[in-house]
Design a protein around this motif. Structure first.
Motif, PDB file in Angstrom:
ATOM      1  N   UNK A 174      42.304  39.010  38.267  1.00  0.00           N
ATOM      2  CA  UNK A 174      43.717  39.126  38.640  1.00  0.00           C
ATOM      3  C   UNK A 174      44.084  40.583  38.896  1.00  0.00           C
ATOM      4  N   UNK A 175      43.571  41.495  38.072  1.00  0.00           N
ATOM      5  CA  UNK A 175      43.860  42.927  38.257  1.00  0.00           C
ATOM      6  C   UNK A 175      43.273  43.440  39.574  1.00  0.00           C
ATOM      7  N   UNK A 176      42.128  42.923  39.973  1.00  0.00           N
ATOM      8  CA  UNK A 176      41.552  43.308  41.264  1.00  0.00           C
ATOM      9  C   UNK A 176      42.466  42.861  42.405  1.00  0.00           C
ATOM     10  N   UNK A 177      43.014  41.659  42.296  1.00  0.00           N
ATOM     11  CA  UNK A 177      43.948  41.178  43.320  1.00  0.00           C
ATOM     12  C   UNK A 177      45.204  42.042  43.345  1.00  0.00           C
ATOM     13  N   UNK A 178      45.658  42.474  42.169  1.00  0.00           N
ATOM     14  CA  UNK A 178      46.831  43.348  42.103  1.00  0.00           C
ATOM     15  C   UNK A 178      46.548  44.668  42.824  1.00  0.00           C
TER      16      UNK A 178
ATOM     17  N   UNK B  88      45.029  30.057  50.904  1.00  0.00           N
ATOM     18  CA  UNK B  88      45.976  30.382  49.853  1.00  0.00           C
ATOM     19  C   UNK B  88      46.167  31.891  49.825  1.00  0.00           C
ATOM     20  N   UNK B  89      47.417  32.356  49.800  1.00  0.00           N
ATOM     21  CA  UNK B  89      47.736  33.786  49.785  1.00  0.00           C
ATOM     22  C   UNK B  89      48.266  34.179  48.410  1.00  0.00           C
ATOM     23  N   UNK B  90      47.624  35.168  47.819  1.00  0.00           N
ATOM     24  CA  UNK B  90      47.982  35.668  46.488  1.00  0.00           C
ATOM     25  C   UNK B  90      49.347  36.338  46.519  1.00  0.00           C
ATOM     26  N   UNK B  91      50.172  36.078  45.489  1.00  0.00           N
ATOM     27  CA  UNK B  91      51.488  36.704  45.393  1.00  0.00           C
ATOM     28  C   UNK B  91      51.685  37.516  44.118  1.00  0.00           C
ATOM     29  N   UNK B  92      50.945  37.237  43.052  1.00  0.00           N
ATOM     30  CA  UNK B  92      51.101  38.002  41.821  1.00  0.00           C
ATOM     31  C   UNK B  92      50.517  37.264  40.634  1.00  0.00           C
ATOM     32  N   UNK B  93      50.649  37.871  39.443  1.00  0.00           N
ATOM     33  CA  UNK B  93      50.098  37.236  38.244  1.00  0.00           C
ATOM     34  C   UNK B  93      50.931  37.594  37.020  1.00  0.00           C
ATOM     35  N   UNK B  94      50.746  36.779  35.984  1.00  0.00           N
ATOM     36  CA  UNK B  94      51.349  37.033  34.678  1.00  0.00           C
ATOM     37  C   UNK B  94      50.246  36.918  33.632  1.00  0.00           C
ATOM     38  N   UNK B  95      50.486  37.525  32.477  1.00  0.00           N
ATOM     39  CA  UNK B  95      49.526  37.479  31.369  1.00  0.00           C
ATOM     40  C   UNK B  95      50.310  37.671  30.074  1.00  0.00           C
TER      41      UNK B  95
ATOM     42  N   UNK C  99      50.520  27.366  44.349  1.00  0.00           N
ATOM     43  CA  UNK C  99      49.336  27.127  43.531  1.00  0.00           C
ATOM     44  C   UNK C  99      49.275  28.095  42.376  1.00  0.00           C
ATOM     45  N   UNK C 100      48.807  27.614  41.251  1.00  0.00           N
ATOM     46  CA  UNK C 100      48.615  28.451  40.057  1.00  0.00           C
ATOM     47  C   UNK C 100      47.141  28.375  39.687  1.00  0.00           C
ATOM     48  N   UNK C 101      46.559  29.520  39.383  1.00  0.00           N
ATOM     49  CA  UNK C 101      45.152  29.601  39.007  1.00  0.00           C
ATOM     50  C   UNK C 101      45.032  30.365  37.694  1.00  0.00           C
ATOM     51  N   UNK C 102      44.371  29.755  36.718  1.00  0.00           N
ATOM     52  CA  UNK C 102      44.019  30.464  35.487  1.00  0.00           C
ATOM     53  C   UNK C 102      42.685  31.149  35.755  1.00  0.00           C
ATOM     54  N   UNK C 103      42.669  32.473  35.655  1.00  0.00           N
ATOM     55  CA  UNK C 103      41.457  33.237  35.957  1.00  0.00           C
ATOM     56  C   UNK C 103      41.339  34.406  34.999  1.00  0.00           C
TER      57      UNK C 103
ATOM     58  N   UNK D 143      43.389  36.178  25.416  1.00  0.00           N
ATOM     59  CA  UNK D 143      43.611  37.594  25.743  1.00  0.00           C
ATOM     60  C   UNK D 143      42.991  38.051  27.064  1.00  0.00           C
ATOM     61  N   UNK D 144      41.961  37.403  27.544  1.00  0.00           N
ATOM     62  CA  UNK D 144      41.299  37.849  28.774  1.00  0.00           C
ATOM     63  C   UNK D 144      41.650  36.981  29.984  1.00  0.00           C
ATOM     64  N   UNK D 145      42.780  36.231  29.915  1.00  0.00           N
ATOM     65  CA  UNK D 145      43.160  35.303  30.977  1.00  0.00           C
ATOM     66  C   UNK D 145      44.513  35.678  31.566  1.00  0.00           C
ATOM     67  N   UNK D 146      44.647  35.477  32.867  1.00  0.00           N
ATOM     68  CA  UNK D 146      45.917  35.650  33.573  1.00  0.00           C
ATOM     69  C   UNK D 146      46.170  34.390  34.389  1.00  0.00           C
ATOM     70  N   UNK D 147      47.425  34.165  34.712  1.00  0.00           N
ATOM     71  CA  UNK D 147      47.795  33.097  35.632  1.00  0.00           C
ATOM     72  C   UNK D 147      48.230  33.758  36.930  1.00  0.00           C
ATOM     73  N   UNK D 148      47.580  33.394  38.026  1.00  0.00           N
ATOM     74  CA  UNK D 148      47.913  33.940  39.336  1.00  0.00           C
ATOM     75  C   UNK D 148      48.656  32.894  40.137  1.00  0.00           C
TER      76      UNK D 148
END
Length: 191
Positions: free
Chosen positions: A119-123, A74-81, A110-114, A59-64
């Motif tokens: 992830x919300x901060x990056x959003x 590496x440039x962030x593009x988005x995330x899913x949860x 690249x995919x990062x589990x964080x 529940x507290x993890x997202x994939x970016x």
């Protein structure tokens, strides 16, 4: 992750399962995007990113999802949860330096589990970039109107422009975006 994730490049590939990614450690996966399409990675404009099973993440993890060219930042593009199990993201590949030889492994996904919080901060940063983009579009329009013949200052903060100025600006903007889709986001001038 028990069920995994997948991606596909909109209009270019079929779904690519997480097993096609090289897992570099327990939280990182990398995919060579350079070899996925014969015409080159720059034709990969959007990526659909999805979980393959509902509620498959803690529940507290997202994939970016990130992009990189030439092994650079590496440039962030988005995330899913679990709450947001799929989305489509623009890739906006980083610029290629003149004279760069593009070969296998040059463009990567690249995919990062964080943590969901990270992830919300990056959003939030991504939202700020969209606001910056909107300001750049507005500034481009304002500068175009200021340079257009027949603009009159009618007092205060008001200007009077011919009716066709918006059409002329929009046509110019379309041409520039076709030639260079990132020209507004690449500008580094402070707004």
């Amino acid at each position: 992750m028990s069920s995994g994730f997948g991606i596909f490049f909109v209009g270019c590939t079929c779904p690519i399962p997480h097993t096609a990614f090289a897992q570099t450690d327990s939280n990182h996966w990398v995919l060579d995007a350079t070899s996925l399409i014969a015409t080159g990675h720059l034709d990969l404009k959007e990526v659909a990113f999805f979980l393959t099973q509902p509620n498959s993440l803690p529940p507290n993890v997202a994939l970016s999802i990130f992009v990189s060219t030439g092994g650079c930042d590496w440039s962030y593009r988005g995330c899913i949860s679990n709450e947001h199990p799929s989305d489509v993201f623009p890739l906006s590949w980083p610029e290629i330096a003149p004279g760069t030889v593009v070969g296998a492994g040059y463009a990567q996904i690249g995919i990062l589990a964080e943590s969901l919080e990270e992830a919300r901060q990056k959003e939030g940063s991504k939202l700020g970039a969209k606001e910056d983009f909107a300001k750049r579009v507005g500034l481009d329009l304002f500068n175009f109107m200021q340079s257009f013949g027949g603009v009159q200052n009618v007092g205060g903060n008001n200007i009077l422009v011919p009716v066709n100025v918006l059409d002329a600006w929009y046509q110019r903007l379309e041409r520039r975006l076709r030639r260079d889709p990132d020209f507004l986001t690449r500008q580094k001038d402070k707004i």
